[in-house]
Design a protein around this motif. Sequence first.
Motif, PDB file in Angstrom:
ATOM      1  N   VAL A   1      37.902 -23.948  -4.704  1.00 48.90           N
ATOM      2  CA  VAL A   1      39.308 -23.569  -4.798  1.00 48.90           C
ATOM      3  C   VAL A   1      39.414 -22.139  -5.300  1.00 48.90           C
ATOM      4  N   LEU A   2      40.061 -21.292  -4.515  1.00 51.12           N
ATOM      5  CA  LEU A   2      40.331 -19.918  -4.926  1.00 51.12           C
ATOM      6  C   LEU A   2      41.607 -19.917  -5.765  1.00 51.12           C
ATOM      7  N   TYR A   3      41.458 -19.658  -7.021  1.00 43.64           N
ATOM      8  CA  TYR A   3      42.536 -19.727  -8.010  1.00 43.64           C
ATOM      9  C   TYR A   3      43.378 -18.459  -7.910  1.00 43.64           C
ATOM     10  N   ASP A   4      44.252 -18.423  -6.904  1.00 40.42           N
ATOM     11  CA  ASP A   4      44.960 -17.182  -6.598  1.00 40.42           C
ATOM     12  C   ASP A   4      46.392 -17.126  -7.113  1.00 40.42           C
ATOM     13  N   ASP A   5      46.847 -18.193  -7.803  1.00 41.50           N
ATOM     14  CA  ASP A   5      48.209 -18.162  -8.346  1.00 41.50           C
ATOM     15  C   ASP A   5      48.184 -18.168  -9.872  1.00 41.50           C
ATOM     16  N   VAL A   6      47.197 -17.458 -10.417  1.00 42.90           N
ATOM     17  CA  VAL A   6      47.120 -17.193 -11.854  1.00 42.90           C
ATOM     18  C   VAL A   6      47.218 -15.681 -12.055  1.00 42.90           C
ATOM     19  N   ALA A   7      47.341 -15.250 -13.307  1.00 41.83           N
ATOM     20  CA  ALA A   7      47.574 -13.838 -13.603  1.00 41.83           C
ATOM     21  C   ALA A   7      46.432 -12.951 -13.108  1.00 41.83           C
ATOM     22  N   PHE A   8      46.810 -11.845 -12.493  1.00 43.26           N
ATOM     23  CA  PHE A   8      45.850 -10.838 -12.073  1.00 43.26           C
ATOM     24  C   PHE A   8      45.192 -10.232 -13.312  1.00 43.26           C
ATOM     25  N   ILE A   9      43.904  -9.899 -13.201  1.00 43.01           N
ATOM     26  CA  ILE A   9      43.171  -9.287 -14.304  1.00 43.01           C
ATOM     27  C   ILE A   9      42.834  -7.847 -13.945  1.00 43.01           C
ATOM     28  N   ASN A  10      43.386  -6.916 -14.707  1.00 44.65           N
ATOM     29  CA  ASN A  10      43.071  -5.512 -14.481  1.00 44.65           C
ATOM     30  C   ASN A  10      41.610  -5.240 -14.815  1.00 44.65           C
ATOM     31  N   ARG A  11      40.969  -4.414 -13.991  1.00 42.74           N
ATOM     32  CA  ARG A  11      39.582  -4.003 -14.196  1.00 42.74           C
ATOM     33  C   ARG A  11      38.627  -5.198 -14.198  1.00 42.74           C
ATOM     34  N   GLY A  12      39.008  -6.242 -13.477  1.00 43.86           N
ATOM     35  CA  GLY A  12      38.122  -7.388 -13.296  1.00 43.86           C
ATOM     36  C   GLY A  12      37.362  -7.249 -11.991  1.00 43.86           C
ATOM     37  N   TRP A  13      36.941  -8.392 -11.435  1.00 42.89           N
ATOM     38  CA  TRP A  13      36.131  -8.365 -10.220  1.00 42.89           C
ATOM     39  C   TRP A  13      36.907  -8.807  -8.987  1.00 42.89           C
ATOM     40  N   ILE A  14      38.202  -8.965  -9.106  1.00 45.02           N
ATOM     41  CA  ILE A  14      39.012  -9.403  -7.966  1.00 45.02           C
ATOM     42  C   ILE A  14      38.947  -8.378  -6.837  1.00 45.02           C
ATOM     43  N   ASN A  15      39.059  -7.111  -7.175  1.00 46.03           N
ATOM     44  CA  ASN A  15      39.076  -6.058  -6.157  1.00 46.03           C
ATOM     45  C   ASN A  15      37.966  -5.029  -6.352  1.00 46.03           C
ATOM     46  N   ARG A  16      36.937  -5.409  -7.114  1.00 47.30           N
ATOM     47  CA  ARG A  16      35.848  -4.459  -7.371  1.00 47.30           C
ATOM     48  C   ARG A  16      34.499  -5.169  -7.272  1.00 47.30           C
ATOM     49  N   ASN A  17      33.468  -4.414  -6.971  1.00 42.63           N
ATOM     50  CA  ASN A  17      32.112  -4.923  -7.078  1.00 42.63           C
ATOM     51  C   ASN A  17      31.145  -3.756  -7.008  1.00 42.63           C
ATOM     52  N   ARG A  18      29.853  -4.084  -6.968  1.00 41.56           N
ATOM     53  CA  ARG A  18      28.834  -3.047  -7.087  1.00 41.56           C
ATOM     54  C   ARG A  18      27.886  -3.077  -5.893  1.00 41.56           C
ATOM     55  N   LEU A  19      27.504  -1.893  -5.464  1.00 42.04           N
ATOM     56  CA  LEU A  19      26.578  -1.713  -4.359  1.00 42.04           C
ATOM     57  C   LEU A  19      25.417  -0.836  -4.817  1.00 42.04           C
ATOM     58  N   LEU A  20      24.401  -0.721  -3.976  1.00 39.45           N
ATOM     59  CA  LEU A  20      23.273   0.165  -4.248  1.00 39.45           C
ATOM     60  C   LEU A  20      23.429   1.411  -3.380  1.00 39.45           C
ATOM     61  N   ILE A  21      23.742   2.523  -4.011  1.00 40.00           N
ATOM     62  CA  ILE A  21      23.937   3.778  -3.282  1.00 40.00           C
ATOM     63  C   ILE A  21      22.973   4.814  -3.851  1.00 40.00           C
ATOM     64  N   ASN A  22      22.125   5.366  -2.977  1.00 39.08           N
ATOM     65  CA  ASN A  22      21.105   6.324  -3.400  1.00 39.08           C
ATOM     66  C   ASN A  22      20.238   5.773  -4.529  1.00 39.08           C
ATOM     67  N   GLY A  23      19.927   4.483  -4.438  1.00 39.16           N
ATOM     68  CA  GLY A  23      19.036   3.871  -5.397  1.00 39.16           C
ATOM     69  C   GLY A  23      19.657   3.529  -6.729  1.00 39.16           C
ATOM     70  N   GLN A  24      20.965   3.717  -6.868  1.00 35.53           N
ATOM     71  CA  GLN A  24      21.628   3.455  -8.138  1.00 35.53           C
ATOM     72  C   GLN A  24      22.860   2.587  -7.938  1.00 35.53           C
ATOM     73  N   GLU A  25      23.230   1.895  -8.999  1.00 34.81           N
ATOM     74  CA  GLU A  25      24.418   1.052  -8.985  1.00 34.81           C
ATOM     75  C   GLU A  25      25.675   1.897  -8.760  1.00 34.81           C
ATOM     76  N   HIS A  26      26.522   1.430  -7.835  1.00 32.86           N
ATOM     77  CA  HIS A  26      27.766   2.143  -7.518  1.00 32.86           C
ATOM     78  C   HIS A  26      28.921   1.149  -7.516  1.00 32.86           C
ATOM     79  N   LEU A  27      29.918   1.410  -8.333  1.00 27.88           N
ATOM     80  CA  LEU A  27      31.087   0.531  -8.402  1.00 27.88           C
ATOM     81  C   LEU A  27      32.127   0.985  -7.383  1.00 27.88           C
ATOM     82  N   PHE A  28      32.529   0.062  -6.490  1.00 28.80           N
ATOM     83  CA  PHE A  28      33.614   0.383  -5.558  1.00 28.80           C
ATOM     84  C   PHE A  28      34.854  -0.416  -5.936  1.00 28.80           C
ATOM     85  N   THR A  29      36.016   0.117  -5.572  1.00 30.32           N
ATOM     86  CA  THR A  29      37.287  -0.522  -5.901  1.00 30.32           C
ATOM     87  C   THR A  29      38.195  -0.529  -4.679  1.00 30.32           C
ATOM     88  N   VAL A  30      38.757  -1.674  -4.360  1.00 30.84           N
ATOM     89  CA  VAL A  30      39.779  -1.769  -3.322  1.00 30.84           C
ATOM     90  C   VAL A  30      41.114  -1.384  -3.989  1.00 30.84           C
TER      91      VAL A  30
END
Length: 242
Positions: A32-61
Amino acid sequence: MRLYLMTLAIMQPYFLPYIGYMQLMNAVDTFVLYDDVAFINRGWINRNRLLINGQEHLFTVPLKDASQNKRINEVMLADDPKWRSKLLKTIEQGYRKAPYYGTVMPLTEKIINFATDSIAGLVYNSLVELNQYLGLTTRLVASSSVYDNVQLKAQERILDICKQEGATRYINPIGGIDLYDKPTFEQAAMELNFIKAKRVEYPQIIRAGAPGEFVPWLSVLDALMFCDVPTVRAMLGEYELV
């Protein structure tokens, strides 16, 4: 004696989540995707991490007027669509030499270019696509579309969703072990378990001159770029239930 446990998990929608999130989704019958609860700023809802040039890179929608005063399914994507092409360009630059780039990049483009105005819609579709790509059978449900119980809070609401679905086991991430009471679940004829992800490693292509250590807990997209589907599916079983 029960011959079959109908298992269920409930989590906020995370975009292109890490392996542990996918492990939980694969461990249950209904997620169950709990999508009718409060949005969390700076959480993982619209962000995650990738490997760019060998290092951790945080992207944000980017989002429009995101606030913890809104429910997740009320938060809209930013009006400027250029973020989609920018994110795809970043992923291309980071992974174009990865062994499975040729098959995973079209999936990534399909996910990021999905036509929707909301972050909840974007995440829901992304998890459907990932499920299909990995050959998983977990049923995905948006909480806002079914249960009509937003007046309930915390554990009470979790139990109500489990009852509505006919679940006999609820599995939660290990981080929430202090939030739930096993005797309360037992009184409701419900088993309660917590999932603890094990660290998994795989060969990552590291740019010359960049740090050579494995970078863990990135978006599942990283694992998909470097590993074939059977290998990633095996990773989804690398957890402990407590």
